[in-house]
Design an enzyme around this catalytic site. Structure first.
Site, mmCIF file in Angstrom:
data_model
loop_
_atom_site.group_PDB
_atom_site.id
_atom_site.type_symbol
_atom_site.label_atom_id
_atom_site.label_comp_id
_atom_site.label_asym_id
_atom_site.label_seq_id
_atom_site.Cartn_x
_atom_site.Cartn_y
_atom_site.Cartn_z
ATOM 1 N N ASP A 7 8.017 74.837 -32.180
ATOM 2 C CA ASP A 7 7.546 73.832 -33.028
ATOM 3 C C ASP A 7 8.644 73.980 -33.819
ATOM 4 O OD1 ASP A 7 6.791 71.451 -34.465
ATOM 5 O OD2 ASP A 7 5.359 71.935 -35.103
ATOM 6 N N SER A 8 8.980 73.411 -35.137
ATOM 7 C CA SER A 8 8.863 73.920 -36.303
ATOM 8 C C SER A 8 8.449 74.537 -37.377
ATOM 9 C CB SER A 8 9.365 72.283 -37.049
ATOM 10 O OG SER A 8 8.477 71.749 -37.164
ATOM 11 N N CYS A 70 7.297 69.210 -30.587
ATOM 12 C CA CYS A 70 8.198 68.694 -31.954
ATOM 13 C C CYS A 70 8.018 67.740 -31.120
ATOM 14 C CB CYS A 70 8.688 69.864 -32.203
ATOM 15 S SG CYS A 70 9.104 68.641 -33.601
ATOM 16 N N GLU A 149 2.037 72.412 -42.846
ATOM 17 C CA GLU A 149 2.424 73.525 -43.424
ATOM 18 C C GLU A 149 1.660 74.016 -44.635
ATOM 19 O OE1 GLU A 149 4.863 75.298 -41.033
ATOM 20 O OE2 GLU A 149 4.681 74.345 -40.271
ATOM 21 N N CYS A 192 4.205 62.688 -34.892
ATOM 22 C CA CYS A 192 4.989 64.005 -34.771
ATOM 23 C C CYS A 192 3.515 65.521 -34.893
ATOM 24 C CB CYS A 192 5.057 64.038 -36.688
ATOM 25 S SG CYS A 192 5.316 65.289 -37.276
ATOM 26 N N HIS A 194 3.161 67.337 -36.207
ATOM 27 C CA HIS A 194 2.114 68.207 -37.318
ATOM 28 C C HIS A 194 0.742 67.230 -37.844
ATOM 29 C CE1 HIS A 194 5.459 70.771 -38.592
ATOM 30 N NE2 HIS A 194 4.450 71.436 -38.756
#
Ligand code: DGL
Length: 231
Positions: A7-8, A70, A149, A192, A194
């Site tokens: 994933d990012s 992702c 993040e 998403c 996240h």
């Protein structure tokens, strides 16, 4: 057989954790590309380049199957990853519009995702196919990604969920969710990876007025099916 996830950043951990629960004996690897996060507002060519680099690293570590954990990377890169590595089975992600549209009683569905996902072919095809009779409200919530993040525990890939329970985070979530509730959305899709990290606070804001749809378990089940098909 080892399964790789990327994933990012720490978003895909929701998918990894769901998969580990289902398949505790399968070896896994995870790449959190936080140094290049966010992917959501990057051009597709750049996301393809970053995704290829992640896949290369996972293959080097001995992974034989890869979960693109992702939505944004799936939207931009899964076709070229499949073309570049035809021998590797890939599982990707796309917003769960279909179950949301099928289960909605008000006929209004909210989707939270990144710009990259909303511009992708997968999202638009799925929407055209399964959400013809519902109103889909697309909400870009890039600031959710940044906030998740920030909660990453330094030096590890863990997320400190206590950092996502502050009044400031709740205010940020309210700003995106309340307009959806006002518009009578009764399903809110987390498009998403996240965003499941924020699910408790999103559910608190929804206060029972809308169901929050988190695809993590369904994706983990799909990854398990693909893996079993390879044996
Ligand atoms: N976690 C990613 C997704 O599922 C996107 C976050 C980002 O913008 O990098 O779409």
């Amino acid at each position: 057989m080892k399964v790789g996830f990327f994933d990012s950043g720490v978003g895909g951990l929701c998918i990894l954790n769901a998969f580990r629960k289902l398949c505790p004996d399968v070896e896994t690897e995870y790449i959190a590309d936080s140094k290049n996060c966010p992917y959501g507002n990057k051009p597709a060519e750049e996301i393809i380049r970053l995704s290829e680099a992640n896949v290369k690293r996972l293959l080097k570590r001995g992974c034989e199957m890869i979960v693109v954990a992702c939505n944004t990377a799936t939207a931009a890169a899964i076709d070229s990853l499949r073309a570049k590595y035809p021998q590797v089975p890939f599982v990707g992600l796309e917003p769960a519009i279909k179950p949301a549209a099928l289960r909605s009683k008000t006929g209004v569905v909210g989707v939270l995702a990144t710009a990259g996902t909303f511009h992708g072919r997968l999202y638009n095809e799925t929407k055209a196919k399964f959400a013809k009779n519902v109103t889909v409200l697309a909400v870009q919530a890039d600031e959710f990604v940044t906030e998740v993040e920030k909660a990453r525990v330094p030096g590890s890939i863990a997320v400190d969920s206590r950092r996502l329970q502050s009044a400031a985070v709740e205010k940020m979530v309210r700003r995106r969710i309340e307009p959806l509730l006002k518009a009578e959305a009764d399903k809110i899709v987390l498009g998403c990876t996240h965003f499941p990290h924020l699910k408790p606070i999103i559910e608190k804001v929804c206060a029972g007025r809308a169901e929050v749809i988190d695809p993590s378990d369904a994706v983990a089940r799909q990854a398990k099916r693909v893996l079993e098909g390879l044996k």
